[in-house]
Write a protein that holds these residues in place. Sequence first.
Motif, mmCIF file in Angstrom:
data_model
loop_
_atom_site.group_PDB
_atom_site.id
_atom_site.type_symbol
_atom_site.label_atom_id
_atom_site.label_comp_id
_atom_site.label_asym_id
_atom_site.label_seq_id
_atom_site.Cartn_x
_atom_site.Cartn_y
_atom_site.Cartn_z
ATOM 1 N N ALA A 57 0.832 -1.207 0.000
ATOM 2 C CA ALA A 57 0.000 0.000 0.000
ATOM 3 C C ALA A 57 0.862 1.251 0.000
ATOM 4 O O ALA A 57 0.534 2.244 -0.646
ATOM 5 N N HIS A 60 2.336 1.271 -3.716
ATOM 6 C CA HIS A 60 1.389 1.430 -4.824
ATOM 7 C C HIS A 60 0.247 2.401 -4.537
ATOM 8 O O HIS A 60 -0.496 2.748 -5.447
ATOM 9 N N PRO A 62 -3.440 3.721 -2.571
ATOM 10 C CA PRO A 62 -4.735 3.078 -2.357
ATOM 11 C C PRO A 62 -5.297 2.520 -3.658
ATOM 12 O O PRO A 62 -4.960 2.973 -4.745
ATOM 13 N N GLY A 63 -6.177 1.546 -3.510
ATOM 14 C CA GLY A 63 -6.798 0.933 -4.676
ATOM 15 C C GLY A 63 -8.035 1.697 -5.120
ATOM 16 O O GLY A 63 -8.400 2.730 -4.551
ATOM 17 N N VAL A 64 -8.683 1.160 -6.119
ATOM 18 C CA VAL A 64 -9.866 1.803 -6.684
ATOM 19 C C VAL A 64 -11.016 1.792 -5.686
ATOM 20 O O VAL A 64 -11.816 2.730 -5.644
ATOM 21 N N SER A 65 -11.093 0.767 -4.850
ATOM 22 C CA SER A 65 -12.181 0.726 -3.869
ATOM 23 C C SER A 65 -12.066 1.887 -2.882
ATOM 24 O O SER A 65 -13.077 2.479 -2.501
ATOM 25 N N GLU A 66 -10.842 2.241 -2.496
ATOM 26 C CA GLU A 66 -10.670 3.393 -1.607
ATOM 27 C C GLU A 66 -10.965 4.692 -2.347
ATOM 28 O O GLU A 66 -11.505 5.634 -1.771
ATOM 29 N N LYS A 87 -11.261 1.451 -12.564
ATOM 30 C CA LYS A 87 -9.980 0.756 -12.388
ATOM 31 C C LYS A 87 -8.828 1.667 -12.770
ATOM 32 O O LYS A 87 -9.020 2.697 -13.407
ATOM 33 N N ALA A 124 -4.129 9.669 -3.894
ATOM 34 C CA ALA A 124 -3.602 8.309 -4.017
ATOM 35 C C ALA A 124 -2.090 8.228 -3.882
ATOM 36 O O ALA A 124 -1.558 7.171 -3.599
#
Length: 196
Positions: A57, A60, A62-66, A87, A124
């Motif tokens: 984390a 990279h 946060p992901g798309v869900s965050e 995405k 992000a």
Amino acid sequence: MKRPPPPSSGARRLIRPGDGQAEAEAWAWAQRHRGRPAIAPPPAVSRALAKVLKPLAVHHGPGVSELAEHWAEIVGAPLAAHSRPEKMQAGAGGLTLVVRARGPAAALVEAQSARILERVARYAGRAPKRLRIVQGPLAGLAPAAPRQSQRPAAPSGLDTEAQSLDRIMAEFQRAVEEREGVRIGPAPAPRPKGDE
């Protein structure tokens, strides 16, 4: 009959209070004959997973869900109601953020793409180079209810549906009577205009 004394090696003997040597021997015997300790349970998966995901984390972001959770803060509430991040795609041209927008909201997302990319980079920690917009329905949101067309009220002086049906039936009956030359029966009386 007198019992013979027990042998000294491993034999039991009565321990009297204050007998230090006997207490030490009893403790040593208990340590030698203690049962095996219970098997330790496996480590919690959450701790093991956190050890793996935390460095990823940080590297990279946060992901798309965050991003989806904080999308209203990133793009604003009005635009968030009609768009969602879908995405992040890595490609030869760099990172691309794919956003799904409902209908004409895609043009609004496109108009604010520079601002959106800047805010996503700030949130992000990794900056997407491009924004790709996909038009379509948003998952998780109920589609807008179709608007029901309101029929205009009939102007006064015109027939209602029931009156026009009676008129059509009376004309049909007259046409049949003329063609066949026979009287079928009394013609249905048209309804008065105020009666429904």
